[in-house]
Design an enzyme around this catalytic site. Structure first.
Site, PDB file in Angstrom:
ATOM      1  N   LYS A  76       0.833  -1.203   0.000  1.00  0.00           N
ATOM      2  CA  LYS A  76       0.000   0.000   0.000  1.00  0.00           C
ATOM      3  C   LYS A  76       0.872   1.260   0.000  1.00  0.00           C
ATOM      4  O   LYS A  76       1.888   1.315   0.697  1.00  0.00           O
ATOM      5  CB  LYS A  76      -0.913  -0.033   1.232  1.00  0.00           C
ATOM      6  N   SER A 151      -9.268   1.902   2.154  1.00  0.00           N
ATOM      7  CA  SER A 151      -8.235   2.639   1.458  1.00  0.00           C
ATOM      8  C   SER A 151      -7.155   1.757   0.836  1.00  0.00           C
ATOM      9  O   SER A 151      -6.295   2.244   0.113  1.00  0.00           O
ATOM     10  CB  SER A 151      -7.584   3.630   2.425  1.00  0.00           C
ATOM     11  N   SER A 175     -10.415  -0.677   5.981  1.00  0.00           N
ATOM     12  CA  SER A 175      -9.570  -0.402   4.816  1.00  0.00           C
ATOM     13  C   SER A 175      -8.789  -1.599   4.287  1.00  0.00           C
ATOM     14  O   SER A 175      -8.255  -1.542   3.183  1.00  0.00           O
ATOM     15  CB  SER A 175      -8.591   0.738   5.121  1.00  0.00           C
TER      16      SER A 175
END
Length: 478
Positions: A76, A151, A175
């Site tokens: 990420k 996210s 997320s």
């Protein structure tokens, strides 16, 4: 053998047994990124040259026993990787490489992973989608008109599309779990504090954020189990403590005690999600699993959810700039007393005193103990990861301004925090595993929650479901 959609554990075994070289495997995924990522825009930072140098070094290494040896890995965008920028979607950070990698990155590399890029996120990691001014919009490989989630949306999309072998993300309001659910992959939100993530001191929070955790995503439950062993444990910079997580409390399906919570009055959950979860419960019962469709922790779900929202807003308030705080104050000044949406509940935390927060935290820990008591009787709780399948792209206004329709009910966009928050807010582990595919062709996941530090239990339950129900399936056309 085509390695594209194999699990990370299977990929490591291919390199370990010399069926594939680390560089050969890396080049396979790099070629897929170059050929196919334009369709979904998931791998937005590419570090191919350094990754190839590392893969060559691994190929010449005699000891190949590391658990993720040679596995091509993306992470990420919010993780600090030395020499790469960490923008969290802010253009001002695009050309500022960090000087130190996060603890999680260092542990992955020590375990043999070959990190070759970073995947997309929303601005400040605060949306059910993954788009920002720096890297643009990521799409869901199952249907490009839909988001892969947020996210950690780029993470889940890259895994589902076969652009990477392994991924890690972060989770404060779903997320990790929501993108795993949206994209049909496995994801694990660990017990709070179990996986440290301090990174470059120039930009990394030394204190961390309440509720927020980091964790793995993969194409099998085994990937999550390996990653937990690699990444869990106290911050090595601060303590010499060691970790001894309890083993799973069952050995097979017939030992498993499962509570199922498919929907909740007053909280929007689409009928197809609830029906599929109840169908899973029926299937498990036929295989000898002890199942209850009514067992619940002894707290009021709405009150517990609202407490999570208050703690969530307090937790991420440390990220807010003065301009954001002032804008929230202006919204609060005109907020009707009758507004009970998630955004309104969070907005009212703006001026909370520390004494008031301590009272909220005390209530949180009381209900956390209630959950502990519940999980003495039940091994895991199965519930939705989210109230719907993957959402269509939405970039109109701020998230708090959006409305969506679920089962004919018009609700605020952020009112879908219920299922992620009910467990995450109380620091519990939660594993998402594939559950099925909707009539419209979008994946659905099941959230498997367990007791504090019961991470091995929830991942082991996901492994049982993977064998008894369904595992990862590649999206059509990939």
């Amino acid at each position: 053998m085509d390695p594209t959609f194999l699990s990370a554990t299977a990929l490591a075994n291919l390199v370990r047994t010399r069926d594939l070289g680390a560089l050969e495997l890396l080049d396979h995924y790099i070629a897929r990124v170059e050929a196919h990522d334009s369709r979904i825009n998931a791998v937005v930072v590419r570090d191919f040259d350094r990754a190839r140098a590392r893969a060559r070094a691994l190929d010449s290494q005699a000891d190949k026993s590391a658990p993720l040896f040679g596995v091509p890995t993306t992470v990420k965008e919010s993780f600090d990787v030395q020499g790469l920028p960490t923008t969290r979607g802010h253009m001002a950070m695009k050309d500022k490489p960090v000087g130190m990698s996060s603890i999680a990155i260092r542990r992955l590399e020590a375990a043999g992973a070959v990190i070759f890029g970073k995947t997309n996120v929303p601005v400040d990691l605060s949306d059910w989608q993954s788009y920002n001014p720096v890297y643009g919009t990521s799409s869901n490989p199952w249907n490009a008109a839909h988001t892969p989630g947020g996210s950690s949306g780029g993470s889940a999309a890259a895994l589902a599309a076969g652009l990477t072998g392994f991924e890690i993300g972060s989770d404060i309001g779903g997320s990790i779990r929501v993108p795993a659910h949206f994209c049909g992959v496995f994801g694990h939100k660990p017990t709070f504090g179990l996986l440290p993530n301090f990174g470059d001191p120039a930009i990394s929070s030394a204190a961390g954020t309440d509720i927020s955790v980091i964790g793995p995503l993969g194409r099998s439950a085994a990937d999550l189990a390996v990653a937990l062993e690699v990444m869990a444990g106290p911050d090595p910079d601060e303590t010499a403590l060691t970790l001894n997580l309890p083993a799973p409390r069952f050995t097979g399906l017939k030992d498993l005690r499962v509570a199922v919570w498919a929907d909740q009055p007053g909280q929007a959950t689409d009928a197809e999600t609830a029906a599929m979860l109840l169908g899973l419960a029926d299937g498990l019962e036929r295989q000898g699993v002890t199942v209850s469709r009514t067992a619940r922790p002894e707290f009021d779900p709405t009150e517990a959810y609202h407490l999570y929202l208050r703690l969530l807003d307090a937790g991420w308030s440390g990220r807010m700039t003065d301009a954001v705080v002032e804008a929230k104050r202006k919204r609060l000044d005109v907020l009707p007393d009758s507004d009970t949406s998630a955004d309104a509940i969070m907005l009212r935390m703006l001026e909370v005193t520390h004494r008031a927060w301590l009272g909220l935290n005390e209530q949180r820990f009381k209900w956390r103990r209630t959950s502990t008591a519940f999980f003495q009787e039940w091994d895991v709780l199965l519930c939705p990861a989210f109230g719907t399948a993957a959402l269509p792209h939405r970039q109109d206004g701020e998230p708090w301004q959006r409305r969506i329709t679920v089962e004919g009910q018009d609700i605020a966009y952020n009112d879908l925090l219920f299922w992620p928050g009910l467990t995450g807010g109380y620091h519990l582990p939660g594993t998402v595993a594939p559950m099925g595919v909707t009539r419209a062709g979008l994946p659905l996941g099941v959230q498997i929650t367990g007791p504090l530090y019961g991470d091995r239990t929830t991942i082991a339950a996901a492994a049982l479901l993977e064998k008894a129900w369904m595992g990862f399936k590649p999206p059509p056309g990939w």
